[in-house]
Design a protein around this motif. Structure first.
Motif, short mmCIF file in Angstrom:
data_model
loop_
_atom_site.label_atom_id
_atom_site.label_comp_id
_atom_site.label_asym_id
_atom_site.label_seq_id
_atom_site.Cartn_x
_atom_site.Cartn_y
_atom_site.Cartn_z
N UNK A 90 0.73 -1.23 0.02
CA UNK A 90 0.01 -0.18 0.01
C UNK A 90 0.73 1.22 -0.03
N UNK A 91 2.00 1.12 0.61
CA UNK A 91 2.90 2.40 0.72
C UNK A 91 3.38 2.70 -0.67
N UNK A 92 3.80 1.56 -1.49
CA UNK A 92 4.08 1.78 -2.87
C UNK A 92 3.19 2.20 -3.77
N UNK A 93 2.01 1.72 -3.51
CA UNK A 93 0.95 1.92 -4.59
C UNK A 93 0.17 3.16 -4.09
N UNK A 94 0.28 3.55 -2.76
CA UNK A 94 -0.72 4.49 -2.30
C UNK A 94 -0.07 5.85 -2.33
N UNK A 95 1.03 6.15 -2.75
CA UNK A 95 1.57 7.71 -2.82
C UNK A 95 2.61 7.73 -3.98
N UNK A 96 3.56 8.60 -3.97
CA UNK A 96 4.35 9.13 -4.96
C UNK A 96 5.30 7.92 -5.60
N UNK A 97 5.59 6.94 -4.85
CA UNK A 97 6.30 5.78 -5.54
C UNK A 97 5.54 5.09 -6.58
N UNK A 98 4.29 5.15 -6.60
CA UNK A 98 3.44 4.41 -7.61
C UNK A 98 4.09 4.88 -9.11
N UNK A 99 4.58 6.24 -9.21
CA UNK A 99 4.69 6.72 -10.59
C UNK A 99 5.81 5.75 -11.22
N UNK A 100 6.50 5.17 -10.39
CA UNK A 100 7.83 4.27 -10.89
C UNK A 100 7.10 2.97 -11.54
N UNK A 101 6.04 2.55 -11.22
CA UNK A 101 5.23 1.53 -11.97
C UNK A 101 4.11 1.59 -13.00
N UNK A 102 4.06 2.77 -12.93
CA UNK A 102 2.74 3.25 -13.92
C UNK A 102 2.71 2.82 -15.34
N UNK A 103 4.15 2.83 -15.74
CA UNK A 103 4.25 2.38 -17.21
C UNK A 103 4.31 0.76 -17.54
N UNK A 104 4.31 0.09 -16.45
CA UNK A 104 4.47 -1.36 -16.43
C UNK A 104 3.02 -2.05 -16.59
N UNK A 105 3.13 -3.05 -17.19
CA UNK A 105 1.83 -3.97 -17.35
C UNK A 105 1.49 -4.59 -16.10
N UNK A 106 0.22 -5.07 -15.86
CA UNK A 106 -0.44 -5.58 -14.75
C UNK A 106 0.41 -6.74 -14.09
N UNK A 107 0.81 -7.67 -15.25
CA UNK A 107 1.64 -8.96 -14.90
C UNK A 107 2.90 -8.77 -14.34
N UNK A 108 3.51 -7.51 -15.14
CA UNK A 108 4.74 -7.09 -14.47
C UNK A 108 4.77 -6.69 -13.06
N UNK A 109 3.74 -5.69 -13.02
CA UNK A 109 3.70 -5.19 -11.57
C UNK A 109 3.34 -6.38 -10.48
N UNK A 110 2.88 -7.26 -10.73
CA UNK A 110 2.53 -8.49 -9.89
C UNK A 110 3.95 -9.09 -9.61
N UNK A 111 4.71 -9.24 -10.60
CA UNK A 111 5.95 -9.72 -10.37
C UNK A 111 7.06 -8.73 -9.59
N UNK A 112 6.79 -7.68 -10.00
CA UNK A 112 7.70 -6.55 -8.97
C UNK A 112 7.25 -6.61 -7.51
N UNK A 113 5.98 -6.93 -7.35
CA UNK A 113 5.35 -7.06 -6.02
C UNK A 113 5.90 -8.01 -5.23
N UNK A 114 5.97 -9.41 -6.13
CA UNK A 114 6.62 -10.68 -5.23
C UNK A 114 7.99 -10.48 -5.03
N UNK A 115 8.58 -9.80 -5.96
CA UNK A 115 10.08 -9.57 -5.61
C UNK A 115 10.43 -8.51 -4.57
N UNK A 116 9.64 -7.72 -4.42
CA UNK A 116 9.44 -6.52 -3.46
C UNK A 116 9.44 -7.01 -1.98
#
Ligand SMILES: C[S@@+](CC[C@H](N)C(=O)[O-])C[C@H]1O[C@@H](n2cnc3c(N)ncnc32)[C@H](O)[C@@H]1O
Length: 267
Positions: free
Chosen positions: A218-244
């Protein structure tokens, strides 16, 4: 990031922003309002108000004879605030979609102008800050809340490592983070003083937030850090979440240092 883009980032972030509110935004908003200390009947401007973490305590403090203008660029956060103001019967609290740096103010000026985690987003912090101070009546009080230099780390670094591990690309950094100009008591004091404020005081609020997997995301997706993920597709974002999530566990990070600086001064 340009100003309208910021509105789009926080609009997209509205659901996770709401998850963070009781854990992060609201305790800090309450502490900020305790420092800015609006009185019954006061007129308060709360800029970059989001869903109203500091505007709500201000509205309770000014009471029905006062007025609080909450200003933000993110419509969906403003909608959350409006719904809550209706539910709590706080008619003195109005939310408006507008750019803080051009907000025209009220006749006679505000008694209090407060801004929690906002001034460092302005395209020019000095010009934006001077504009806000200019909206105060003589003797009015300005409050700016920002992150201490120890705060938030190492979460952005871990997110960047996770993005690099998944995509093979290192996210671009546009020079030093804007928070770095005001992230110590000395720097914040200097900035507030440079705006022509008197009786400047900065207090440190040592807030901490437990980081389980959901709160961390929620901290990543609920504030300015979200901007780093906005160009990635949903599947890639899920993989980033798992790695994070895996990297947080590997590095033993289970708590967020949300140490906050609250600076006040008067005209
Ligand atoms: C980290 S959030 C903080 C929200 C709120 N103050 C809180 O603590 O819950 C930053 C907010 O600043 C807003 N913002 C950034 N630049 C702005 C501007 N120029 N005018 C109005 N709002 C702005 C964003 O839309 C976002 O909602």
């Amino acid at each position: 990031m340009t100003t309208p883009d910021l509105g789009a980032v926080f609009d997209a972030a509205h659901a996770e922003f709401a998850v963070l509110s009781p854990l992060l935004w609201e305790p800090i908003g309450a502490e900020t309002t305790a420092r800015s200390a609006p009185r019954p009947g006061d007129r308060v401007l709360d800029v970059c108000c989001g869903a109203g973490s500091s505007a709500f305590p201000a509205a309770r403090a000014v009471g029905p004879t006062g007025r609080v203008d909450g200003i933000d660029l993110a419509d969906r956060l403003l909608d959350q605030g409006r719904a809550r103001a209706v539910a709590e019967g706080l008619d003195q609290l109005r939310f408006t979609a507008a750019d803080a740096t051009t907000w025209p103010g009220v006749d006679g000026g505000y008694d209090v102008v407060q801004c929690v985690f906002g001034v460092f987003f302005f395209p020019d912090m000095n010009i934006g800050g001077a504009h806000l101070v200019g909206l105060l009546r003589p003797g009015g009080r300005f409050t700016a809340t920002t992150w201490d230099r120890t705060a938030i780390a190492p979460v952005p670094e871990i997110l960047m490592d996770a993005i690099r591990d998944v995509t093979g690309e290192t996210p671009r950094r546009d020079g030093p983070a804007p928070t770095e100009r005001i992230n110590t008591p000395e720097l914040l004091t200097e900035w507030l003083t440079s705006l022509g404020l008197r009786d400047v005081e900065v207090t440190t609020y040592p807030h901490r937030m437990r980081l389980d997997d959901d709160a961390a995301w929620a901290l990543v997706m609920g504030a300015a850090m979200r901007a780093m993920l906005m160009k990635l597709d949903a599947e890639t974002v899920e993989r980033v979440r798992a790695r994070f999530t895996a990297l947080l566990a590997d590095r033993g990070v289970d708590e967020l240092n949300a140490t906050t600086l609250i600076g006040t001064g008067r005209t």
